[in-house]
Motif scaffolding. Structure first.
Motif, PDB file in Angstrom:
ATOM      1  N   UNK A  46       0.816  -1.497   0.172  1.00 54.40           N
ATOM      2  CA  UNK A  46      -0.039   0.051  -0.199  1.00 54.40           C
ATOM      3  C   UNK A  46       0.426   1.196  -0.045  1.00 54.40           C
ATOM      4  N   UNK A  47       0.992   2.093  -0.851  1.00 60.48           N
ATOM      5  CA  UNK A  47       1.127   3.805  -1.158  1.00 60.48           C
ATOM      6  C   UNK A  47       0.129   4.599  -0.565  1.00 60.48           C
ATOM      7  N   UNK A  48       0.782   5.429   0.268  1.00 65.39           N
ATOM      8  CA  UNK A  48      -0.585   6.719   0.941  1.00 65.39           C
ATOM      9  C   UNK A  48      -0.289   7.482   0.036  1.00 65.39           C
ATOM     10  N   UNK A  49      -1.124   8.255  -0.130  1.00 62.22           N
ATOM     11  CA  UNK A  49      -0.566   9.966  -0.182  1.00 62.22           C
ATOM     12  C   UNK A  49      -0.117  10.427  -1.802  1.00 62.22           C
ATOM     13  N   UNK A  50      -0.577   9.528  -2.954  1.00 56.55           N
ATOM     14  CA  UNK A  50       0.072   9.502  -4.373  1.00 56.55           C
ATOM     15  C   UNK A  50      -0.689  10.700  -4.987  1.00 56.55           C
ATOM     16  N   UNK A  51      -0.184  11.848  -5.146  1.00 57.79           N
ATOM     17  CA  UNK A  51      -1.080  12.492  -5.575  1.00 57.79           C
ATOM     18  C   UNK A  51      -1.376  12.085  -7.571  1.00 57.79           C
ATOM     19  N   UNK A  52      -2.461  12.607  -7.963  1.00 58.35           N
ATOM     20  CA  UNK A  52      -3.142  12.598  -9.308  1.00 58.35           C
ATOM     21  C   UNK A  52      -1.850  12.090 -10.339  1.00 58.35           C
ATOM     22  N   UNK A  53      -2.332  11.554 -11.040  1.00 55.00           N
ATOM     23  CA  UNK A  53      -1.314  11.091 -12.880  1.00 55.00           C
ATOM     24  C   UNK A  53      -0.507  10.024 -12.363  1.00 55.00           C
ATOM     25  N   UNK A  54       0.362  10.094 -13.222  1.00 54.26           N
ATOM     26  CA  UNK A  54       1.867   8.766 -13.361  1.00 54.26           C
ATOM     27  C   UNK A  54       2.259   8.565 -12.777  1.00 54.26           C
ATOM     28  N   UNK A  55       2.850   8.393 -12.326  1.00 51.57           N
ATOM     29  CA  UNK A  55       4.063   7.412 -10.866  1.00 51.57           C
ATOM     30  C   UNK A  55       4.584   6.178 -11.789  1.00 51.57           C
ATOM     31  N   UNK A  56       5.712   5.519 -10.826  1.00 48.93           N
ATOM     32  CA  UNK A  56       6.241   4.867 -11.635  1.00 48.93           C
ATOM     33  C   UNK A  56       6.431   3.581 -10.761  1.00 48.93           C
ATOM     34  N   UNK A  57       5.982   2.176 -11.241  1.00 49.11           N
ATOM     35  CA  UNK A  57       6.069   1.623  -9.728  1.00 49.11           C
ATOM     36  C   UNK A  57       7.686   1.096 -10.185  1.00 49.11           C
ATOM     37  N   UNK A  58       8.360   0.791  -8.863  1.00 50.56           N
ATOM     38  CA  UNK A  58       9.254  -0.526  -9.609  1.00 50.56           C
ATOM     39  C   UNK A  58       9.489  -1.670  -8.872  1.00 50.56           C
ATOM     40  N   UNK A  61      13.334  -5.579 -10.874  1.00 49.44           N
ATOM     41  CA  UNK A  61      14.309  -4.398 -11.329  1.00 49.44           C
ATOM     42  C   UNK A  61      13.263  -4.445 -12.639  1.00 49.44           C
ATOM     43  N   UNK A  62      12.088  -3.962 -12.654  1.00 49.39           N
ATOM     44  CA  UNK A  62      11.083  -3.882 -13.540  1.00 49.39           C
ATOM     45  C   UNK A  62      10.404  -2.847 -13.436  1.00 49.39           C
ATOM     46  N   UNK A  63       9.901  -2.093 -14.496  1.00 48.16           N
ATOM     47  CA  UNK A  63       9.364  -0.959 -14.296  1.00 48.16           C
ATOM     48  C   UNK A  63       7.989  -1.381 -14.629  1.00 48.16           C
ATOM     49  N   UNK A  64       6.965  -0.592 -13.163  1.00 51.20           N
ATOM     50  CA  UNK A  64       5.504  -0.154 -14.932  1.00 51.20           C
ATOM     51  C   UNK A  64       5.292   1.035 -14.500  1.00 51.20           C
ATOM     52  N   UNK A  65       4.692   2.206 -15.551  1.00 51.28           N
ATOM     53  CA  UNK A  65       4.246   3.436 -15.595  1.00 51.28           C
ATOM     54  C   UNK A  65       2.889   3.038 -15.755  1.00 51.28           C
ATOM     55  N   UNK A  66       1.981   4.059 -15.038  1.00 52.04           N
ATOM     56  CA  UNK A  66       0.749   4.301 -14.696  1.00 52.04           C
ATOM     57  C   UNK A  66       0.057   4.930 -14.586  1.00 52.04           C
TER      58      UNK A  66
END
Length: 172
Positions: A46-58, A61-66
Protein backbone atom coordinates in the motif's frame (compact mmCIF):
# COMPACT_ATOMS: atom_id res chain seq x y z
CA UNK A 1 -0.52 -3.01 -5.44
CA UNK A 2 -1.21 -6.73 -5.50
CA UNK A 3 1.18 -9.29 -6.83
CA UNK A 4 0.59 -13.02 -6.89
CA UNK A 5 2.54 -15.90 -8.36
CA UNK A 6 0.29 -18.38 -10.14
CA UNK A 7 1.84 -21.56 -11.49
CA UNK A 8 -0.47 -22.82 -14.25
CA UNK A 9 -3.50 -21.42 -12.48
CA UNK A 10 -3.26 -24.26 -9.94
CA UNK A 11 -2.47 -22.21 -6.86
CA UNK A 12 -2.11 -18.54 -6.04
CA UNK A 13 0.73 -17.53 -3.72
CA UNK A 14 1.19 -13.96 -2.53
CA UNK A 15 4.47 -12.28 -3.36
CA UNK A 16 6.89 -11.86 -0.47
CA UNK A 17 7.70 -8.13 -0.65
CA UNK A 18 10.51 -8.51 1.85
CA UNK A 19 12.35 -10.63 -0.75
CA UNK A 20 11.10 -8.70 -3.80
CA UNK A 21 11.31 -4.96 -3.12
CA UNK A 22 8.63 -2.67 -4.50
CA UNK A 23 8.94 1.12 -4.83
CA UNK A 24 6.76 3.91 -6.18
CA UNK A 25 8.12 7.12 -7.68
CA UNK A 26 6.38 10.38 -8.63
CA UNK A 27 7.89 12.88 -11.08
CA UNK A 28 8.79 16.27 -9.65
CA UNK A 29 10.17 18.36 -12.47
CA UNK A 30 13.19 16.49 -13.78
CA UNK A 31 13.60 14.18 -10.77
CA UNK A 32 11.69 11.28 -9.26
CA UNK A 33 10.63 11.31 -5.62
CA UNK A 34 10.04 8.01 -3.85
CA UNK A 35 6.69 7.62 -2.06
CA UNK A 36 6.96 5.48 1.08
CA UNK A 37 4.77 2.39 1.27
CA UNK A 38 4.01 -0.51 3.54
CA UNK A 39 3.11 -4.17 3.30
CA UNK A 40 -0.66 -4.65 3.50
CA UNK A 41 -2.31 -8.05 3.45
CA UNK A 42 -0.78 -11.11 1.77
CA UNK A 43 0.59 -10.09 -1.63
CA UNK A 44 -0.48 -6.48 -1.10
CA UNK A 45 1.63 -3.33 -0.85
CA UNK A 46 0.00 0.00 0.00
CA UNK A 47 1.20 3.48 -0.98
CA UNK A 48 -0.67 6.38 0.64
CA UNK A 49 -0.84 10.00 -0.54
CA UNK A 50 0.08 9.29 -4.16
CA UNK A 51 -0.87 12.39 -6.17
CA UNK A 52 -3.12 12.02 -9.20
CA UNK A 53 -1.28 11.58 -12.48
CA UNK A 54 1.42 9.30 -13.80
CA UNK A 55 3.69 7.46 -11.41
CA UNK A 56 6.36 4.77 -11.68
CA UNK A 57 6.27 1.42 -9.87
CA UNK A 58 9.50 -0.55 -9.53
CA UNK A 59 9.22 -4.26 -8.66
CA UNK A 60 12.62 -5.93 -8.48
CA UNK A 61 14.28 -4.75 -11.71
CA UNK A 62 11.03 -4.09 -13.64
CA UNK A 63 9.16 -0.79 -13.97
CA UNK A 64 5.47 -0.12 -14.64
CA UNK A 65 4.31 3.37 -15.65
CA UNK A 66 0.63 3.98 -14.88
CA UNK A 67 -2.05 6.42 -13.72
CA UNK A 68 -4.27 3.69 -12.21
CA UNK A 69 -5.13 3.88 -8.53
CA UNK A 70 -5.37 0.10 -8.06
CA UNK A 71 -2.68 -1.92 -9.85
CA UNK A 72 -2.58 -5.70 -10.07
CA UNK A 73 0.92 -6.93 -10.95
CA UNK A 74 0.07 -10.64 -10.76
CA UNK A 75 1.89 -13.00 -13.08
CA UNK A 76 1.09 -16.47 -14.32
CA UNK A 77 4.01 -18.84 -14.66
CA UNK A 78 3.99 -22.31 -16.11
CA UNK A 79 4.73 -25.10 -13.72
CA UNK A 80 4.35 -26.05 -10.11
CA UNK A 81 6.37 -23.98 -7.63
CA UNK A 82 8.07 -27.16 -6.36
CA UNK A 83 9.37 -28.42 -9.73
CA UNK A 84 12.85 -29.88 -9.49
CA UNK A 85 15.31 -28.85 -12.21
CA UNK A 86 18.24 -30.83 -13.55
CA UNK A 87 21.71 -29.31 -13.85
CA UNK A 88 21.65 -29.48 -17.65
CA UNK A 89 19.89 -27.83 -20.56
CA UNK A 90 19.18 -30.95 -22.65
CA UNK A 91 18.24 -34.62 -22.32
CA UNK A 92 18.23 -37.58 -24.68
CA UNK A 93 14.82 -39.13 -25.33
CA UNK A 94 13.24 -41.89 -27.37
CA UNK A 95 10.17 -40.42 -29.07
CA UNK A 96 7.26 -42.37 -30.47
CA UNK A 97 4.24 -40.32 -31.58
CA UNK A 98 1.34 -42.10 -33.30
CA UNK A 99 -2.20 -41.27 -34.42
CA UNK A 100 -1.33 -37.64 -35.17
CA UNK A 101 -3.42 -35.47 -37.46
CA UNK A 102 -2.03 -35.82 -41.01
CA UNK A 103 0.86 -33.41 -41.51
CA UNK A 104 0.07 -30.57 -43.92
CA UNK A 105 2.78 -28.61 -45.64
CA UNK A 106 2.43 -24.82 -45.40
CA UNK A 107 3.85 -22.76 -48.30
CA UNK A 108 3.76 -19.52 -46.29
CA UNK A 109 7.18 -18.01 -45.57
CA UNK A 110 8.19 -17.38 -41.98
CA UNK A 111 10.76 -14.97 -40.56
CA UNK A 112 14.17 -16.45 -39.62
CA UNK A 113 13.45 -16.21 -35.88
CA UNK A 114 10.23 -18.27 -36.20
CA UNK A 115 10.44 -22.04 -36.63
CA UNK A 116 7.61 -22.11 -39.18
CA UNK A 117 5.41 -25.21 -39.29
CA UNK A 118 6.80 -27.54 -36.66
CA UNK A 119 6.10 -30.37 -34.26
CA UNK A 120 6.46 -29.05 -30.71
CA UNK A 121 6.11 -30.35 -27.17
CA UNK A 122 5.28 -28.39 -24.04
CA UNK A 123 4.10 -28.90 -20.49
CA UNK A 124 1.81 -26.81 -18.31
CA UNK A 125 2.86 -28.57 -15.11
CA UNK A 126 6.60 -27.99 -15.47
CA UNK A 127 8.35 -25.15 -17.34
CA UNK A 128 9.22 -26.94 -20.58
CA UNK A 129 8.96 -26.29 -24.32
CA UNK A 130 10.92 -27.79 -27.22
CA UNK A 131 10.69 -28.04 -31.01
CA UNK A 132 10.98 -31.66 -32.15
CA UNK A 133 10.86 -31.24 -35.91
CA UNK A 134 10.28 -28.57 -38.52
CA UNK A 135 8.26 -29.11 -41.70
CA UNK A 136 11.32 -30.21 -43.71
CA UNK A 137 11.60 -33.34 -41.53
CA UNK A 138 7.94 -34.32 -41.97
CA UNK A 139 6.24 -35.67 -45.08
CA UNK A 140 2.85 -34.54 -46.33
CA UNK A 141 0.17 -36.73 -44.70
CA UNK A 142 2.54 -38.22 -42.10
CA UNK A 143 0.64 -39.36 -38.94
CA UNK A 144 3.50 -40.68 -36.80
CA UNK A 145 7.01 -39.65 -35.86
CA UNK A 146 9.67 -41.78 -34.20
CA UNK A 147 13.24 -41.04 -33.24
CA UNK A 148 15.65 -42.69 -30.80
CA UNK A 149 18.29 -40.84 -28.82
CA UNK A 150 16.92 -37.42 -29.74
CA UNK A 151 18.61 -34.50 -27.95
CA UNK A 152 15.87 -32.26 -26.57
CA UNK A 153 16.88 -28.90 -25.18
CA UNK A 154 15.21 -26.21 -23.12
CA UNK A 155 16.17 -22.56 -22.72
CA UNK A 156 17.77 -22.92 -19.29
CA UNK A 157 17.41 -26.26 -17.55
CA UNK A 158 15.35 -29.38 -18.04
CA UNK A 159 12.75 -30.09 -15.36
CA UNK A 160 12.20 -33.48 -13.74
CA UNK A 161 8.85 -34.90 -14.92
CA UNK A 162 6.98 -36.75 -12.19
CA UNK A 163 4.12 -38.95 -13.40
CA UNK A 164 2.72 -39.32 -9.86
CA UNK A 165 2.39 -35.51 -9.65
CA UNK A 166 0.37 -35.40 -12.89
CA UNK A 167 3.13 -33.97 -15.11
CA UNK A 168 2.19 -34.20 -18.80
CA UNK A 169 3.59 -33.22 -22.18
CA UNK A 170 1.40 -31.82 -24.92
CA UNK A 171 2.21 -32.28 -28.60
CA UNK A 172 1.39 -29.39 -30.91
Amino acid sequence: MRRYYSPSGIEMRPEDFERTPISLFVADGTSLNEVPGRIGGPGEFIFSNVPNGTYYVKVGMDYVVTRDRDVDLSINLMGRPDVRLQDRSFVYADISLNHLEPWQYSPFPTPPEAPGPSLEIMSEEVPFFAILAVSDALAEGQTSWNESGRSIGNADTVPVFERERGDRIWVH
